[in-house]
Design a protein around this motif. Structure first.
Motif, PDB file in Angstrom:
ATOM      1  N   UNK A 163       0.833  -1.211   0.000  1.00 51.13           N
ATOM      2  CA  UNK A 163       0.000   0.000   0.000  1.00 51.13           C
ATOM      3  C   UNK A 163       0.863   1.255   0.000  1.00 51.13           C
ATOM      4  N   UNK A 164       1.941   1.243   0.794  1.00 51.50           N
ATOM      5  CA  UNK A 164       2.811   2.413   0.851  1.00 51.50           C
ATOM      6  C   UNK A 164       3.515   2.652  -0.484  1.00 51.50           C
ATOM      7  N   UNK A 165       3.910   1.562  -1.160  1.00 53.46           N
ATOM      8  CA  UNK A 165       4.494   1.697  -2.497  1.00 53.46           C
ATOM      9  C   UNK A 165       3.556   2.452  -3.425  1.00 53.46           C
ATOM     10  N   UNK A 166       2.289   2.067  -3.401  1.00 54.61           N
ATOM     11  CA  UNK A 166       1.309   2.701  -4.279  1.00 54.61           C
ATOM     12  C   UNK A 166       1.084   4.160  -3.884  1.00 54.61           C
ATOM     13  N   UNK A 167       0.999   4.420  -2.595  1.00 56.96           N
ATOM     14  CA  UNK A 167       0.799   5.796  -2.123  1.00 56.96           C
ATOM     15  C   UNK A 167       1.976   6.679  -2.543  1.00 56.96           C
ATOM     16  N   UNK A 168       3.180   6.176  -2.362  1.00 54.10           N
ATOM     17  CA  UNK A 168       4.371   6.954  -2.702  1.00 54.10           C
ATOM     18  C   UNK A 168       4.481   7.230  -4.202  1.00 54.10           C
ATOM     19  N   UNK A 169       3.809   6.423  -5.023  1.00 53.22           N
ATOM     20  CA  UNK A 169       3.885   6.609  -6.470  1.00 53.22           C
ATOM     21  C   UNK A 169       2.980   7.734  -6.965  1.00 53.22           C
ATOM     22  N   UNK A 170       2.100   8.238  -6.084  1.00 56.47           N
ATOM     23  CA  UNK A 170       1.095   9.214  -6.484  1.00 56.47           C
ATOM     24  C   UNK A 170       1.565  10.647  -6.248  1.00 56.47           C
ATOM     25  N   UNK A 171       1.053  11.558  -7.055  1.00 63.49           N
ATOM     26  CA  UNK A 171       1.284  12.975  -6.803  1.00 63.49           C
ATOM     27  C   UNK A 171       0.782  13.322  -5.409  1.00 63.49           C
ATOM     28  N   UNK A 172       1.430  14.273  -4.793  1.00 61.40           N
ATOM     29  CA  UNK A 172       1.175  14.563  -3.378  1.00 61.40           C
ATOM     30  C   UNK A 172      -0.280  14.932  -3.091  1.00 61.40           C
ATOM     31  N   UNK A 173      -0.953  15.583  -4.027  1.00 61.63           N
ATOM     32  CA  UNK A 173      -2.314  16.059  -3.788  1.00 61.63           C
ATOM     33  C   UNK A 173      -3.387  15.066  -4.235  1.00 61.63           C
ATOM     34  N   UNK A 174      -2.995  13.832  -4.562  1.00 63.17           N
ATOM     35  CA  UNK A 174      -3.969  12.869  -5.101  1.00 63.17           C
ATOM     36  C   UNK A 174      -4.929  12.359  -4.034  1.00 63.17           C
ATOM     37  N   UNK A 175      -4.420  12.065  -2.830  1.00 64.04           N
ATOM     38  CA  UNK A 175      -5.236  11.458  -1.770  1.00 64.04           C
ATOM     39  C   UNK A 175      -5.720  12.529  -0.804  1.00 64.04           C
ATOM     40  N   UNK A 176      -7.017  12.509  -0.522  1.00 58.90           N
ATOM     41  CA  UNK A 176      -7.583  13.323   0.540  1.00 58.90           C
ATOM     42  C   UNK A 176      -7.982  12.395   1.680  1.00 58.90           C
TER      43      UNK A 176
END
Length: 410
Positions: free
Chosen positions: A124-137
């Motif tokens: 899960x952290x791998x996937x989160x780290x792959x995203x632009x910073x503002x993607x997840x709220x």
């Protein structure tokens, strides 16, 4: 370009909401960004990345979970974290007699049996780290979803999501990746998950090598199953040095509601009584566990479908919740995410009709998962049965000619 033309808007105009920051939703967002340069917003219920335990280890299949990571550009990173020794597997009966042993290959080989383990938290952290910073709220709980408008020229529907914090926002496409009890599923269907007749009480052996050396040797490098008499002790080693012990048994729905799980001695005594006639070496898995969590096994009907609704779709457990007895749930959620990302790219970049494209995606997804969901339920009924060890041995005898590293002792 005339905005009223019956063509899909470009990527800067199509507004996409992904409800749920689990593996399926995060894979969708990662593939959209990496492979297709398309933005979306992921709305996650949890306040922070570590608000709750994400579970233990899972095996990532070559043709589904790993394929999705390849689309996201994360396959090489996955292999750095993958535990190929985690494919090891031991089967015993209630006496502790070893009936089968499978030694997993120590490197990637490709094909059906390339299913290394990885901790869910790490993946899960791998996937989160792959995203632009503002993607997840974070901390965004969905209260309701409503249809806002329909474009008569292209058949597209827009929907407004209302959140617990009182805010609302309107989107061209809403993806329900919000798990078993999906709020978004309720918008397209009245079907809810059904209880499968089996429950788990999940225990934990932390720092197993040093704190529980005998049990560490018993479980081995990967999975350990002890089965018989409609019960099972299903163990799995995680990369953090712990072992999760899932005591599985048949019981009526809510049959554990009388137990106080805040006091681990109460469920421990319950399980010691339930497994009283099992070998002491196996009961030690219960005796030495530090905490206990109840988990009922729920599923959607294997042939579950819904009438496609333009502007809203489902992936992962929201679309096809199945029991964990085939190891397919997380893999299919990730594959759903990758395939939906490809479908969205056709809408955004090739002018394909949104409603038709999403309908086609859903039909293909249903065709893929129906057989796997059926298999998962069948496996549960075979494993948690009077003759569970013998039924599982039959399965492995069929697989043995495909994988010569499977050793049968009975």
């Amino acid at each position: 370009m005339n905005s009223l033309q019956p063509t899909a808007p470009d990527s800067s105009r199509l507004k996409i909401a992904v409800v749920g920051g689990g593996l399926g939703g995060l894979t969708l967002a990662s593939v959209l960004q990496h492979a297709y340069k398309i933005k979306c917003t992921v709305f996650e219920l949890d306040d922070t990345v570590d608000s709750r335990n994400q579970g233990g280890s899972l095996d990532l299949h070559f043709d589904s979970g790993q394929l999705a990571l390849k689309k996201a550009g994360l396959l090489d990173q996955f292999r750095k974290h993958a535990r190929y020794q985690g494919q090891d597997h031991i089967l015993t009966d209630m006496t502790g007699k070893v009936l089968m042993q499978h030694v997993g290959r120590k490197r990637s080989t490709g094909g059906r049996f390339d299913r290394p383990e990885i901790d869910r938290t790490v993946l899960r952290q791998m996937l989160i780290d792959s995203l632009d910073e503002d993607t997840i709220q974070w901390g965004k709980k969905v209260i309701k979803i409503e249809e806002e408008s329909k474009d008569k020229n292209n058949g597209n529907h827009r929907h407004t999501i209302t959140f617990q914090d009182g805010r609302n926002e309107t989107f061209d496409l809403v993806v329900g990746a919000d798990g078993a009890w999906s709020k978004i599923r309720k918008f397209v269907s009245e079907v809810t998950p059904i209880y499968g007749g089996v429950s788990f009480i999940e225990g934990l052996l932390p720092n197993v090598d040093n704190g529980h050396p005998k049990l560490s040797k018993l479980v081995g490098n990967g999975s350990f199953w002890a089965l018989q008499n409609n019960k099972g002790l299903l163990c799995q080693r995680s990369g953090d040095g712990s072992v999760r012990v899932s005591a599985a048994f048949r019981i009526e729905e809510n049959g554990l509601s009388h137990l106080d799980f805040s006091n681990p001695e109460i469920p421990r005594k319950y399980l010691m009584d339930l497994f009283s006639d099992w070998d002491n070496s196996l009961k030690a898995l219960i005796e030495e566990s530090s905490t206990f969590i109840p988990r009922g096994i729920y599923m959607l009907p294997a042939d579950y479908t819904w009438k496609s609704h333009p502007g809203v779709t489902l992936i992962g457990d929201a679309a096809h919740l199945m029991t964990p007895f085939a190891g397919e749930g997380a893999n299919m959620a990730m594959l759903d995410g990758a395939k939906l990302a490809a479908a969205i790219s056709k809408i955004m970049n090739k002018g394909k009709d949104l409603a038709t494209t999403i309908d086609n995606f859903e039909r293909k997804m249903h065709n893929t998962v129906t057989g796997l969901a059926t298999e998962s339920t069948k496996n549960m009924d075979l494993m948690i049965s009077e003759n569970g060890p013998q039924e599982v041995l039959k399965m492995f005898r069929i697989l043995r000619w495909l994988s010569p590293v499977i050793k049968l002792f009975s």
